[in-house]
Design a protein around this motif. Structure first.
Motif, PDB file in Angstrom:
ATOM      1  N   LEU A 192       0.806  -1.220   0.000  1.00  0.00           N
ATOM      2  CA  LEU A 192       0.000   0.000   0.000  1.00  0.00           C
ATOM      3  C   LEU A 192       0.839   1.269   0.000  1.00  0.00           C
ATOM      4  CD1 LEU A 192      -2.819  -1.112   2.472  1.00  0.00           C
ATOM      5  CD2 LEU A 192      -2.811  -1.175  -0.024  1.00  0.00           C
ATOM      6  N   GLY A 193       2.119   1.116  -0.256  1.00  0.00           N
ATOM      7  CA  GLY A 193       2.989   2.284  -0.349  1.00  0.00           C
ATOM      8  C   GLY A 193       4.442   1.886  -0.224  1.00  0.00           C
ATOM      9  N   TYR A 194       5.310   2.860  -0.474  1.00  0.00           N
ATOM     10  CA  TYR A 194       6.750   2.615  -0.406  1.00  0.00           C
ATOM     11  C   TYR A 194       7.483   3.949  -0.467  1.00  0.00           C
ATOM     12  CZ  TYR A 194       6.503   3.310  -5.502  1.00  0.00           C
ATOM     13  OH  TYR A 194       6.278   3.822  -6.761  1.00  0.00           O
ATOM     14  N   GLN A 195       8.783   3.901  -0.264  1.00  0.00           N
ATOM     15  CA  GLN A 195       9.634   5.072  -0.415  1.00  0.00           C
ATOM     16  C   GLN A 195      10.228   5.099  -1.827  1.00  0.00           C
ATOM     17  OE1 GLN A 195      10.054   4.412   3.199  1.00  0.00           O
ATOM     18  NE2 GLN A 195       9.723   6.521   3.843  1.00  0.00           N
ATOM     19  N   LYS A 196      10.256   6.270  -2.430  1.00  0.00           N
ATOM     20  CA  LYS A 196      10.833   6.409  -3.765  1.00  0.00           C
ATOM     21  C   LYS A 196      12.332   6.651  -3.615  1.00  0.00           C
ATOM     22  CE  LYS A 196       9.973   8.632  -8.247  1.00  0.00           C
ATOM     23  NZ  LYS A 196       9.461   7.411  -8.912  1.00  0.00           N
ATOM     24  N   LEU A 197      13.114   5.649  -3.966  1.00  0.00           N
ATOM     25  CA  LEU A 197      14.557   5.667  -3.802  1.00  0.00           C
ATOM     26  C   LEU A 197      15.240   5.530  -5.155  1.00  0.00           C
ATOM     27  CD1 LEU A 197      14.668   3.117  -0.828  1.00  0.00           C
ATOM     28  CD2 LEU A 197      14.743   5.619  -0.644  1.00  0.00           C
ATOM     29  N   VAL A 198      16.521   5.857  -5.189  1.00  0.00           N
ATOM     30  CA  VAL A 198      17.329   5.703  -6.403  1.00  0.00           C
ATOM     31  C   VAL A 198      18.483   4.770  -6.063  1.00  0.00           C
ATOM     32  CG1 VAL A 198      18.761   6.845  -8.129  1.00  0.00           C
ATOM     33  CG2 VAL A 198      16.701   7.996  -7.255  1.00  0.00           C
ATOM     34  N   ALA A 199      18.589   3.670  -6.783  1.00  0.00           N
ATOM     35  CA  ALA A 199      19.655   2.699  -6.519  1.00  0.00           C
ATOM     36  C   ALA A 199      21.004   3.260  -6.947  1.00  0.00           C
ATOM     37  CB  ALA A 199      19.382   1.398  -7.255  1.00  0.00           C
ATOM     38  N   ASP A 200      22.030   3.007  -6.154  1.00  0.00           N
ATOM     39  CA  ASP A 200      23.387   3.369  -6.546  1.00  0.00           C
ATOM     40  C   ASP A 200      23.826   2.533  -7.749  1.00  0.00           C
ATOM     41  OD1 ASP A 200      23.743   5.302  -4.614  1.00  0.00           O
ATOM     42  OD2 ASP A 200      24.679   3.937  -3.175  1.00  0.00           O
ATOM     43  N   ALA A 201      24.787   3.063  -8.483  1.00  0.00           N
ATOM     44  CA  ALA A 201      25.206   2.414  -9.731  1.00  0.00           C
ATOM     45  C   ALA A 201      25.842   1.048  -9.496  1.00  0.00           C
ATOM     46  CB  ALA A 201      26.176   3.324 -10.484  1.00  0.00           C
ATOM     47  N   ASP A 202      26.521   0.870  -8.382  1.00  0.00           N
ATOM     48  CA  ASP A 202      27.268  -0.368  -8.153  1.00  0.00           C
ATOM     49  C   ASP A 202      26.506  -1.342  -7.257  1.00  0.00           C
ATOM     50  OD1 ASP A 202      27.410   1.269  -5.969  1.00  0.00           O
ATOM     51  OD2 ASP A 202      29.543   0.907  -5.548  1.00  0.00           O
ATOM     52  N   THR A 203      25.172  -1.291  -7.304  1.00  0.00           N
ATOM     53  CA  THR A 203      24.350  -2.156  -6.471  1.00  0.00           C
ATOM     54  C   THR A 203      23.465  -3.042  -7.348  1.00  0.00           C
ATOM     55  OG1 THR A 203      22.587  -0.493  -6.314  1.00  0.00           O
ATOM     56  CG2 THR A 203      24.333  -0.429  -4.647  1.00  0.00           C
ATOM     57  N   GLN A 204      22.687  -3.899  -6.713  1.00  0.00           N
ATOM     58  CA  GLN A 204      21.775  -4.786  -7.421  1.00  0.00           C
ATOM     59  C   GLN A 204      20.341  -4.518  -6.980  1.00  0.00           C
ATOM     60  OE1 GLN A 204      24.148  -8.462  -6.239  1.00  0.00           O
ATOM     61  NE2 GLN A 204      23.525  -9.031  -8.311  1.00  0.00           N
ATOM     62  N   VAL A 205      19.477  -4.235  -7.937  1.00  0.00           N
ATOM     63  CA  VAL A 205      18.043  -4.092  -7.666  1.00  0.00           C
ATOM     64  C   VAL A 205      17.408  -5.466  -7.871  1.00  0.00           C
ATOM     65  CG1 VAL A 205      15.898  -2.951  -8.314  1.00  0.00           C
ATOM     66  CG2 VAL A 205      18.064  -1.679  -8.409  1.00  0.00           C
ATOM     67  N   LEU A 206      16.951  -6.072  -6.789  1.00  0.00           N
ATOM     68  CA  LEU A 206      16.403  -7.425  -6.854  1.00  0.00           C
ATOM     69  C   LEU A 206      14.900  -7.440  -7.089  1.00  0.00           C
ATOM     70  CD1 LEU A 206      18.351  -9.204  -3.970  1.00  0.00           C
ATOM     71  CD2 LEU A 206      19.030  -8.842  -6.350  1.00  0.00           C
ATOM     72  N   ALA A 207      14.221  -6.341  -6.720  1.00  0.00           N
ATOM     73  CA  ALA A 207      12.777  -6.256  -6.926  1.00  0.00           C
ATOM     74  C   ALA A 207      12.396  -4.802  -7.143  1.00  0.00           C
ATOM     75  CB  ALA A 207      12.016  -6.835  -5.737  1.00  0.00           C
ATOM     76  N   GLU A 208      11.328  -4.591  -7.892  1.00  0.00           N
ATOM     77  CA  GLU A 208      10.820  -3.253  -8.184  1.00  0.00           C
ATOM     78  C   GLU A 208       9.332  -3.186  -7.868  1.00  0.00           C
ATOM     79  OE1 GLU A 208      11.629  -2.381 -12.269  1.00  0.00           O
ATOM     80  OE2 GLU A 208      13.735  -1.836 -11.887  1.00  0.00           O
ATOM     81  N   VAL A 209       8.847  -1.965  -7.700  1.00  0.00           N
ATOM     82  CA  VAL A 209       7.426  -1.705  -7.558  1.00  0.00           C
ATOM     83  C   VAL A 209       7.124  -0.440  -8.349  1.00  0.00           C
ATOM     84  CG1 VAL A 209       7.789  -0.473  -5.370  1.00  0.00           C
ATOM     85  CG2 VAL A 209       5.520  -1.351  -5.936  1.00  0.00           C
ATOM     86  N   ASN A 210       6.176  -0.527  -9.277  1.00  0.00           N
ATOM     87  CA  ASN A 210       5.853   0.624 -10.141  1.00  0.00           C
ATOM     88  C   ASN A 210       7.066   1.143 -10.900  1.00  0.00           C
ATOM     89  OD1 ASN A 210       3.127   0.778  -9.787  1.00  0.00           O
ATOM     90  ND2 ASN A 210       3.140   2.644  -8.569  1.00  0.00           N
ATOM     91  N   GLY A 211       8.021   0.269 -11.181  1.00  0.00           N
ATOM     92  CA  GLY A 211       9.226   0.680 -11.876  1.00  0.00           C
ATOM     93  C   GLY A 211      10.277   1.315 -10.988  1.00  0.00           C
ATOM     94  N   ASP A 212       9.995   1.460  -9.701  1.00  0.00           N
ATOM     95  CA  ASP A 212      10.957   2.015  -8.742  1.00  0.00           C
ATOM     96  C   ASP A 212      11.619   0.883  -7.961  1.00  0.00           C
ATOM     97  OD1 ASP A 212      10.393   4.742  -9.294  1.00  0.00           O
ATOM     98  OD2 ASP A 212       8.579   4.621  -8.053  1.00  0.00           O
ATOM     99  N   PRO A 213      12.833   1.104  -7.442  1.00  0.00           N
ATOM    100  CA  PRO A 213      13.492   0.061  -6.649  1.00  0.00           C
ATOM    101  C   PRO A 213      12.693  -0.272  -5.393  1.00  0.00           C
ATOM    102  CG  PRO A 213      15.051   1.760  -7.305  1.00  0.00           C
ATOM    103  CD  PRO A 213      13.687   2.292  -7.641  1.00  0.00           C
TER     104      PRO A 213
END
Length: 263
Positions: A192-213
């Motif tokens: 029902l919600g989340y924080q809008k964050l920006v992943a660092d370049a040298d990290t791994q995004v394992l899951a997304e929500v609405n196209g956001d990390p």
């Protein structure tokens, strides 16, 4: 750092976890006609997570939000009692302003710096989302620009970073080959919600929500860190999410990866 390999050698798979935050006190006045009466209540928001991690074999200490200012470790040696630290719904002021500073005007260690240096030396940190996580409601959590942001695998906005989604939004795996995503469904129950964050370049995004990390992992020095952009409890994590079979698997896998029980 405690040697979790010791437990593996003995056939016991567990880590020692400190979960700081995820509680609050309600101060309410009820009015009944001409009469009224005040009452207070302590709420624990992490009951399901505590149960899930303990059922998975981990030893978890829950430090309630109102105890964090006094009891959260001030030194690396105190942090070394744990394999993993989780911050959830507790803002920087609670960590920065122990009574010795706020009430007595004394110098004390900056626990944000202590925690950063501990992770860099091999510790492990996770932050879960909430109204007092990352930047938070009206930016009151205020972790942007702090040593904790240095540790986390994401960049934090300087303003209120919440994305409220009362209609429900579904998390989705973006990487299926990782120790954390092992045995998880590709599509998750709604949040029902989340924080809008920006992943660092040298990290791994394992899951997304609405196209956001939604779930981001990374290394910091010799340590590891995880950012989970949504909540571990209501309201962002509804019963459908907490009752999902993958709920325990997700957070168990996160703790094991952070503690380097798995590669």
């Amino acid at each position: 750092m405690r040697n979790v390999a010791h437990y593996r050698d003995k056939g016991v798979s567990m880590s020692k976890v400190l979960l700081a935050g995820e509680s609050w006190v309600s101060d309410v006045v009820d009015h009944k006609g001409f009469d009224h009466f005040p009452h207070t209540q302590v709420h624990i928001g992490c009951k399901e997570l505590l149960e899930a991690l303990r059922n998975a074999g981990h030893e978890v200490t829950h430090m309630r939000s109102h105890d964090v200012a006094v009891d959260f470790p001030f030194t690396a040696e105190e942090l070394d009692e744990y394999d993993v630290v989780i911050l959830s719904d507790v803002g920087v002021n609670t960590l920065l302003l122990p009574p010795e500073v706020f009430e007595e005007g004394k110098r004390m260690p900056n626990r944000l710096m202590v925690l950063r240096d501990w992770v860099r030396a091999g510790g492990a940190l996770m932050m879960a989302g909430g109204y007092l996580s990352f930047q938070g409601f009206q930016a009151m959590a205020n972790y942007a620009g702090t040593p904790i942001e240095d540790v986390l695998p994401v960049r934090i906005s300087r303003w209120d970073d919440r994305v409220e989604a009362p209609q429900g939004v579904e998390g989705k795996l973006t990487q299926v080959v990782h120790p954390i995503t092992k045995d998880l469904d590709e599509n998750w129950p709604h949040l029902l919600g989340y924080q809008k964050l920006v992943a660092d370049a040298d990290t791994q995004v394992l899951a997304e929500v609405n196209g956001d990390p939604l779930l981001v992992v990374g290394e910091y020095g010799r340590g590891r860190s995880v950012a989970f952009a949504s909540d571990i409890s209501p309201h962002w994590a509804p019963q459908e999410f907490m009752g999902w079979a993958g709920y325990q698997t997700l957070f168990d896998n996160i703790v094991r990866w952070l503690a380097k029980e798995v590669a």
